[in-house]
Scaffold this motif. Structure first.
Motif: not given
Length: 245
Positions: A82-86
């Motif tokens: 659902d997401r990636l963050y750095r």
């Protein structure tokens, strides 16, 4: 191609626990297998990443089950991101019956490590946009994230020397083997009467063949059914986890 994928399995003989349910260790390995399959199908699996001198590392894993499939039963594992963050990305799973109703769910956090420098890669800077086109931001984790592991009265309850059968293809102790070590704290009689509901794992460091692993236990001061654990090698914390009955 669909952004999520579902993989179908059957609880075959010798994959069950003493109660005739799919064993937690086998479930955990299938969950990680589905993560690998989905990533590979969408261009960011192990074979693709290793060419870029990168490899996926599991940081957190939470599995929460209302019940487990039993011997002979069919089940599916759906997975999506659902997401990636750095430096991290979240991957989720639903374990379902053939009619689509859930046995339970899982959620995980992964990092991509540069195999040469051993430093985390910036997932937002991967070639060709990485896997941003596979994200399903409208489908967050179906379960709550990992809680804190605060051990105030830790007691050494098990010692295990890591050996050949504990290791994965990278020569490290398999991530799911740590779950089995936590479960070995409990008696078979207790788990017959009080099945495991939720397992939380935080992977801190790797361990290797020949390492002496010490398992420490405590009870959550706010929830008597939540058992807290640390697995240490000497003074180093390898894994923190909890098992909720």
């Amino acid at each position: 191609m669909e952004k999520s994928s579902t993989y179908n399995y059957n609880v075959e003989p010798f994959t069950e626990d003493i109660c005739g349910n799919l064993a937690w260790g086998n479930l955990g390995n299938l969950i990680l297998r589905c993560a690998s399959l989905h990533a590979g199908e969408h261009g960011f699996g192990y074979p693709q990443m290793i060419k870029l001198h990168h490899a996926w590392v599991l940081s957190r894993l939470v599995i929460e089950m209302e019940s487990l499939p039993k011997t002979g039963e069919d089940f599916g594992i759906e997975t999506w991101v659902d997401r990636l963050y750095r430096q991290f990305t979240d991957r989720h799973f639903s374990i379902t019956r053939p009619d689509g109703t859930p046995y339970g769910h899982a959620t995980s956090i992964w990092a991509l490590i540069d195999t040469e420098t051993r430093q985390p890669a910036d997932l937002e800077q991967l070639p060709n946009g990485g896997f941003a086109n596979v994200l399903i931001p409208e489908r967050p984790s179906p379960i709550t994230p990992m809680g804190r592991i605060r051990m105030k009265n830790a007691e050494l309850v098990l010692t295990h020397k890591a050996a050949y059968s504990d290791l994965d293809i990278n020569g490290h102790v398999n991530s799911i083997r740590y779950i089995e070590l936590l479960l070995d704290y409990f008696s078979a009689e207790l788990l017959r009467e009080h099945p495991v509901h939720r397992i939380e794992m935080a992977y801190c460091l790797e361990s290797y063949c020949g390492d002496t692993l010490e398992v420490y236990h405590d009870i959550d001061s706010k929830n008597a059914n939540r058992h807290l654990f640390e697995i240490k090698c000497g003074e180093k914390v390898i894994v923190k986890g909890s098992v909720q009955l």
